[in-house]
Design a protein around this motif. Sequence first.
Motif, PDB file in Angstrom:
ATOM      1  N   ARG A   1      26.843  86.508  45.030  1.00  0.00           N
ATOM      2  CA  ARG A   1      27.275  86.965  43.726  1.00  0.00           C
ATOM      3  C   ARG A   1      26.182  87.156  42.854  1.00  0.00           C
ATOM      4  O   ARG A   1      25.239  86.658  42.906  1.00  0.00           O
ATOM      5  N   ARG A   2      26.657  87.890  41.694  1.00  0.00           N
ATOM      6  CA  ARG A   2      25.684  88.031  40.553  1.00  0.00           C
ATOM      7  C   ARG A   2      25.336  86.706  39.995  1.00  0.00           C
ATOM      8  O   ARG A   2      26.204  85.712  39.802  1.00  0.00           O
ATOM      9  N   LEU A   3      24.133  86.769  39.530  1.00  0.00           N
ATOM     10  CA  LEU A   3      23.594  85.278  38.821  1.00  0.00           C
ATOM     11  C   LEU A   3      24.063  85.252  37.473  1.00  0.00           C
ATOM     12  O   LEU A   3      24.265  86.200  36.675  1.00  0.00           O
ATOM     13  N   THR A   4      24.089  84.194  36.962  1.00  0.00           N
ATOM     14  CA  THR A   4      24.632  83.774  35.494  1.00  0.00           C
ATOM     15  C   THR A   4      23.238  84.007  34.800  1.00  0.00           C
ATOM     16  O   THR A   4      22.130  84.026  35.404  1.00  0.00           O
ATOM     17  N   VAL A   5      23.382  84.263  33.263  1.00  0.00           N
ATOM     18  CA  VAL A   5      22.477  84.429  32.607  1.00  0.00           C
ATOM     19  C   VAL A   5      21.632  83.341  32.404  1.00  0.00           C
ATOM     20  O   VAL A   5      20.413  83.243  32.453  1.00  0.00           O
ATOM     21  N   ALA A   6      22.281  82.085  32.464  1.00  0.00           N
ATOM     22  CA  ALA A   6      21.891  80.678  32.425  1.00  0.00           C
ATOM     23  C   ALA A   6      20.903  80.534  33.717  1.00  0.00           C
ATOM     24  O   ALA A   6      19.729  80.055  33.658  1.00  0.00           O
ATOM     25  N   GLN A   7      21.406  81.015  34.836  1.00  0.00           N
ATOM     26  CA  GLN A   7      20.501  80.609  36.037  1.00  0.00           C
ATOM     27  C   GLN A   7      19.362  81.560  36.194  1.00  0.00           C
ATOM     28  O   GLN A   7      18.150  81.167  36.571  1.00  0.00           O
ATOM     29  N   ILE A   8      19.375  82.800  35.648  1.00  0.00           N
ATOM     30  CA  ILE A   8      18.144  83.715  35.526  1.00  0.00           C
ATOM     31  C   ILE A   8      17.192  83.105  34.634  1.00  0.00           C
ATOM     32  O   ILE A   8      16.031  83.134  34.713  1.00  0.00           O
ATOM     33  N   ALA A   9      17.908  82.894  33.397  1.00  0.00           N
ATOM     34  CA  ALA A   9      16.919  82.313  32.345  1.00  0.00           C
ATOM     35  C   ALA A   9      16.088  80.966  32.822  1.00  0.00           C
ATOM     36  O   ALA A   9      14.879  81.041  32.418  1.00  0.00           O
ATOM     37  N   GLY A  10      16.807  80.055  33.563  1.00  0.00           N
ATOM     38  CA  GLY A  10      16.329  79.002  34.022  1.00  0.00           C
ATOM     39  C   GLY A  10      14.934  79.355  34.985  1.00  0.00           C
ATOM     40  O   GLY A  10      13.819  78.703  34.578  1.00  0.00           O
ATOM     41  N   LYS A  11      15.212  80.179  35.875  1.00  0.00           N
ATOM     42  CA  LYS A  11      13.772  80.654  36.689  1.00  0.00           C
ATOM     43  C   LYS A  11      12.959  81.148  35.745  1.00  0.00           C
ATOM     44  O   LYS A  11      11.658  81.138  36.166  1.00  0.00           O
ATOM     45  N   LEU A  12      13.246  82.179  35.021  1.00  0.00           N
ATOM     46  CA  LEU A  12      12.158  82.956  34.018  1.00  0.00           C
ATOM     47  C   LEU A  12      11.383  81.920  33.242  1.00  0.00           C
ATOM     48  O   LEU A  12      10.121  82.043  33.132  1.00  0.00           O
ATOM     49  N   ARG A  13      11.993  80.638  32.791  1.00  0.00           N
ATOM     50  CA  ARG A  13      11.373  79.884  32.104  1.00  0.00           C
ATOM     51  C   ARG A  13      10.154  78.874  33.000  1.00  0.00           C
ATOM     52  O   ARG A  13       9.154  78.519  32.619  1.00  0.00           O
TER      53      ARG A  13
END
Length: 570
Positions: A179-191
């Motif tokens: 499934r597509r990743l949520t904004v929170a999941q993507i933002a967590g890895k970017l941080r």
Amino acid sequence: MSQIPAHQALYRRWRAQTFAEIVGQEATVSALRNAARTGRVAHALLFVGPRGTGKTSMARIVAKALNCPNLRDGEPCDTCPSCVAIREGAALDVAELDAASNNRVDDMRDLLPRISTAPSDLRRKVFIIDEVQRIKEGWDVLLKTLEEPPDHVAFIFCTTDAGQIRPAVLSRVQRFDFRRLTVAQIAGKLRRILAEAGREADDDAVELIARLAAGGMRDAESMLDQLISGGPERLTANGVRELLGLADAESVNGFITALARADALAGMTTLDELEDRGRDIRAFLDQVLEALRAGLVARLSDRAASGAADIARLAAIGRRLAAIDPARMGPGGLRFQLELALLETTSEGSTARSTGEARTPATVLAHTAAGAEPGAVPVHSVAAPGVSTPRAAAPRGSTTAPAQPPPASQAPRAPATTRAEPAAASAVPAVPGPPGEPPRAGEAATVGGSQVSPQLAELHGHWASIVADLSQQPAVKPLILACRPIAVDDRAITLGFPEHQSFLKDALERRRAAVEAGIAGQLGRPVSVRFVATNVDLLPPPPDDAESARLLAEARRIFADDLVDVGEVS
């Protein structure tokens, strides 16, 4: 002299190497880890999901789990020689193929000897095939092998569209959906990436990148890589928009407000400003649609406060924008389609006011600043694609004179506390009316309530004769019947074809000399003709003179909607 090390993309450096590092696919991770722990991994797996969601990374991790001698609760160690060889792409027994370029029968047939051969270094051979929806006839070679493969072989297929894979293949594999990743999941890895790189970023900048990635981690990591490679030390939301060529929120909200308020001039001015700043109109359209959807969701969540009329108006705007084709390469392209959407909204708003319908609230989005209604705006006519006319925005040096206001008896009434509504604008020059007494010099003719130039009125007065004369040529007849005169200026006469029949324009281009000679013979002076594809449905209906009606009726009787091509006539 020291050599600068080669740069490796962030999404490659931060690719997940174990099940624990996969982000956002908990159910799939749990199922595959348990299968590896118990030794029950199927001989053929199918990973389905949008791009950048971890399908290929998961396939490599499964290949490690099938060959790692140090499994711990189904998790590969990622340190043994087998895991290291797979991670570095040096394992001869793990083959990765791209079916986008290797999908022929011969390509699949070449795999058979490799499948039947025993592994050389690892315990099991693993074939990872990406974009398998591109394989068509090649499946015939693999079906039997896929059903009963050798014990030392495993297949892992990846695709973004399982609907294109034949059922006989689907019945032989175990399917896992990503499934597509949520904004929170993507933002967590970017941080985590930013912290490792020692870079600082505002929270709204990270959130913006995560939203733009649309659920794909690889897209988010690629954007971040671009930003931290050449951007400032600290990432801000405005800096992200500037570097990625995005429009600011004020421009997006202003354009939607112009659509809702039927203020075509304000919307065109916004487009002019975005073009001057080098913004991508396609990306701007995506931003507008996203903001519009957010506004609809907010209103649907609080129907009592919003009102059904406001929701219906935003939905109508959304349908109009969703019908736009961003890939259209014809005259005017995407920008002209957006301008037509503004003008259609203006036309509808003018009709609603003339029939006494109530207007919806002026505020469009929940976060749009409230303000007074725009003042009266002069009418600017926008020519069809390819017709040279001044741009709508004032800085472009437009010399178009404002149209005369309607008589007092026809003017819409507005409450005393509000400013005047914007005037309706015409999407394309009006088609001249029936032939009759020609207008006096310098005086515009009136056709169906619309004013047209004397030159256009003159052309219309001769149009039936022009069509009858040119129709004597078999190769020209179906083409001249399908087009309509839409503009006349000092340089050329513009004839328009329906957009869905733009191929007719190209056919008539090859017979331009015959058309120019026929028109010149009727007008008594040399002329130049150009052809465009435009939305003829927005033009006023053709005049109701007998000759034109006869010709149109004949065209419909002969060609109807089956006019698909015009062959050469020798």
